[in-house]
Scaffold this motif. Structure first.
Motif, PDB file in Angstrom:
ATOM      1  N   ARG A 139      39.323  33.204  47.226  1.00 31.25           N
ATOM      2  CA  ARG A 139      40.205  34.260  46.709  1.00 31.25           C
ATOM      3  C   ARG A 139      40.144  35.504  47.614  1.00 31.25           C
TER       4      ARG A 139
ATOM      5  N   PHE B 211      49.265  39.933  48.788  1.00 33.17           N
ATOM      6  CA  PHE B 211      50.482  39.487  48.096  1.00 33.17           C
ATOM      7  C   PHE B 211      51.301  40.680  47.613  1.00 33.17           C
TER       8      PHE B 211
ATOM      9  N   ILE C  70      44.628  27.626  48.442  1.00 36.91           N
ATOM     10  CA  ILE C  70      44.801  27.778  46.993  1.00 36.91           C
ATOM     11  C   ILE C  70      44.414  26.483  46.283  1.00 36.91           C
TER      12      ILE C  70
ATOM     13  N   GLU D 109      42.494  32.185  38.473  1.00 40.01           N
ATOM     14  CA  GLU D 109      42.797  31.571  39.774  1.00 40.01           C
ATOM     15  C   GLU D 109      43.540  32.574  40.641  1.00 40.01           C
ATOM     16  N   PRO D 110      43.427  32.520  41.971  1.00 42.84           N
ATOM     17  CA  PRO D 110      42.390  31.731  42.619  1.00 42.84           C
ATOM     18  C   PRO D 110      41.029  32.309  42.280  1.00 42.84           C
TER      19      PRO D 110
ATOM     20  N   TYR E 185      54.875  31.557  43.760  1.00 41.77           N
ATOM     21  CA  TYR E 185      54.569  32.372  44.955  1.00 41.77           C
ATOM     22  C   TYR E 185      54.752  31.582  46.261  1.00 41.77           C
ATOM     23  N   GLN E 186      54.125  30.384  46.335  1.00 40.95           N
ATOM     24  CA  GLN E 186      54.227  29.635  47.599  1.00 40.95           C
ATOM     25  C   GLN E 186      55.563  28.888  47.665  1.00 40.95           C
TER      26      GLN E 186
ATOM     27  N   GLU F 108      53.560  40.640  39.536  1.00 42.70           N
ATOM     28  CA  GLU F 108      52.568  41.718  39.645  1.00 42.70           C
ATOM     29  C   GLU F 108      52.840  42.768  38.561  1.00 42.70           C
TER      30      GLU F 108
ATOM     31  N   LYS G  74      48.733  41.251  32.720  1.00 41.58           N
ATOM     32  CA  LYS G  74      47.998  40.016  32.402  1.00 41.58           C
ATOM     33  C   LYS G  74      46.601  40.301  31.872  1.00 41.58           C
TER      34      LYS G  74
ATOM     35  N   ASP H 213      43.822  32.785  33.790  1.00 41.30           N
ATOM     36  CA  ASP H 213      44.704  33.785  34.377  1.00 41.30           C
ATOM     37  C   ASP H 213      45.303  33.153  35.644  1.00 41.30           C
ATOM     38  N   ARG H 214      46.488  32.643  35.535  1.00 40.82           N
ATOM     39  CA  ARG H 214      47.238  31.926  36.579  1.00 40.82           C
ATOM     40  C   ARG H 214      46.708  30.508  36.805  1.00 40.82           C
ATOM     41  N   PHE H 215      47.629  29.635  37.204  1.00 38.40           N
ATOM     42  CA  PHE H 215      47.266  28.270  37.598  1.00 38.40           C
ATOM     43  C   PHE H 215      48.392  27.773  38.505  1.00 38.40           C
TER      44      PHE H 215
ATOM     45  N   ALA I 275      51.756  29.438  39.333  1.00 40.14           N
ATOM     46  CA  ALA I 275      51.770  30.546  40.310  1.00 40.14           C
ATOM     47  C   ALA I 275      52.027  29.999  41.713  1.00 40.14           C
ATOM     48  N   THR I 276      51.554  28.792  41.976  1.00 38.45           N
ATOM     49  CA  THR I 276      51.784  28.202  43.299  1.00 38.45           C
ATOM     50  C   THR I 276      53.271  27.864  43.468  1.00 38.45           C
TER      51      THR I 276
ATOM     52  N   ARG J 122      41.370  25.565  43.773  1.00 34.84           N
ATOM     53  CA  ARG J 122      41.717  24.953  42.480  1.00 34.84           C
ATOM     54  C   ARG J 122      40.896  23.686  42.225  1.00 34.84           C
TER      55      ARG J 122
ATOM     56  N   LEU K 167      43.352  37.225  49.432  1.00 33.02           N
ATOM     57  CA  LEU K 167      43.886  38.533  49.035  1.00 33.02           C
ATOM     58  C   LEU K 167      43.705  39.620  50.096  1.00 33.02           C
TER      59      LEU K 167
HETATM   60  P1  TMP Z   1      46.073  38.266  40.397  1.00 28.45           P
HETATM   61  O1  TMP Z   1      46.496  39.538  41.059  1.00 28.45           O
HETATM   62  O2  TMP Z   1      46.909  37.918  39.248  1.00 28.45           O
HETATM   63  O3  TMP Z   1      44.617  38.162  40.143  1.00 28.45           O
HETATM   64  O4  TMP Z   1      46.404  37.066  41.434  1.00 28.45           O
HETATM   65  C1  TMP Z   1      46.066  37.127  42.757  1.00 28.45           C
HETATM   66  C2  TMP Z   1      47.245  36.852  43.631  1.00 28.45           C
HETATM   67  O5  TMP Z   1      47.244  35.478  44.023  1.00 28.45           O
HETATM   68  C3  TMP Z   1      48.597  37.157  43.032  1.00 28.45           C
HETATM   69  O6  TMP Z   1      49.281  38.068  43.881  1.00 28.45           O
HETATM   70  C4  TMP Z   1      49.323  35.832  43.053  1.00 28.45           C
HETATM   71  C5  TMP Z   1      48.568  35.001  44.058  1.00 28.45           C
HETATM   72  N1  TMP Z   1      48.570  33.564  43.779  1.00 28.45           N
HETATM   73  C6  TMP Z   1      49.371  32.741  44.545  1.00 28.45           C
HETATM   74  O7  TMP Z   1      50.059  33.216  45.437  1.00 28.45           O
HETATM   75  N2  TMP Z   1      49.370  31.408  44.267  1.00 28.45           N
HETATM   76  C7  TMP Z   1      48.597  30.856  43.298  1.00 28.45           C
HETATM   77  O8  TMP Z   1      48.630  29.629  43.083  1.00 28.45           O
HETATM   78  C8  TMP Z   1      47.763  31.723  42.523  1.00 28.45           C
HETATM   79  C9  TMP Z   1      46.905  31.160  41.449  1.00 28.45           C
HETATM   80  C10 TMP Z   1      47.779  33.070  42.778  1.00 28.45           C
END
Ligand code: TMP
Length: 205
Positions: A50, A155, A70, A39-40, A104-105, A12, A16, A95-97, A100-101, A74, A54
């Motif tokens: 998404r 998140f 997620i 993404e998402p 984060y997961q 965070e 980005k 922006d993320r793919f 990130a999974t 995708r 969120l």
């Molecule tokens: P962003 O704030 O960068 O737009 O992303 C949204 C949130 O989604 C960010 O806190 C990370 C989370 N995220 C996951 O947890 N897993 C994922 O696969 C993706 C793509 C995003």
């Protein structure tokens, strides 16, 4: 694939959005036809998923349900937007793919990496980004920046330990496959960060 697939990752508050705009402008200056997406999200249905991911809910979202949502988003995004663009020769800047999974997961929530890999193979087949830029920053500094943007999403409300694991997972991924990842020090001054990014893009050309 005729087009190149570039993804931008990080915790965070790493900057980005600003840096994706910079990359997009840089590609446009080189005359590279490209699509910017995220993404998402990235399609109307995936953007609805998404919102669900969120938003804060009274009911706690189960970690496996989160993972499946997620990957559902995708699949929709990949098959309706990313794949057709790459097949037509356009570059895709996302922006993320899936990294990130893993971060984060996998790192954050503790979901088994093999299960993520299973879904990655199911949804993506062989498709992986050609280049992934990881914007790296101390999570404490990142969260201070993110908090300045306004209300925190589901998140962003996680504890510091969660973001430490997100960061270490990204760095592990980069160490394991150095060809695909470039780690950028996002705590540096913006012009330095953008010089570093431009050097990576030049290398990609
Ligand atoms: P962003 O704030 O960068 O737009 O992303 C949204 C949130 O989604 C960010 O806190 C990370 C989370 N995220 C996951 O947890 N897993 C994922 O696969 C993706 C793509 C995003």
């Amino acid at each position: 694939m005729p087009g190149k697939f570039i993804t931008v990752e990080g915790g965070e508050g790493v900057g980005k959005s600003t840096n994706i705009r910079f990359i997009s402008d840089w590609l446009a200056q080189q005359g590279i036809d490209h699509l910017c997406t995220r993404e998402p999200g990235g399609t109307p249905c995936a953007e609805k998923i998404r919102e669900l991911l969120l938003a804060h809910h009274e009911e706690e979202l189960d970690a496996t349900a989160e993972l499946l949502l997620i990957f559902a988003a995708r699949a929709q995004h990949l098959n309706r937007v990313i794949r057709p663009a790459l097949e037509s020769g356009r570059w895709v800047l996302c922006d993320r793919f899936t990294d990130a999974t893993y971060a984060y997961q996998g790192g954050g929530r503790g979901i088994d990496r093999d299960n993520i890999a299973l879904l990655e193979n199911l949804v993506q087949g062989m498709l992986r980004p050609g280049m992934t830029l990881i914007l790296d920053i101390d999570p404490e500094l990142g969260m201070t920046r993110a908090a300045r943007r306004g209300e925190l999403d589901r998140f962003e409300r996680e504890q510091a330990g969660f973001f430490d694991k997100v960061r270490s997972t990204y760095l592990e991924l980069a160490r394991a496959t150095p060809d695909r990842y470039r780690v950028i020090d996002a705590s540096a001054a913006l012009d330095q960060v953008q010089r570093d990014i431009a050097a990576v893009l030049t290398e990609l050309l």
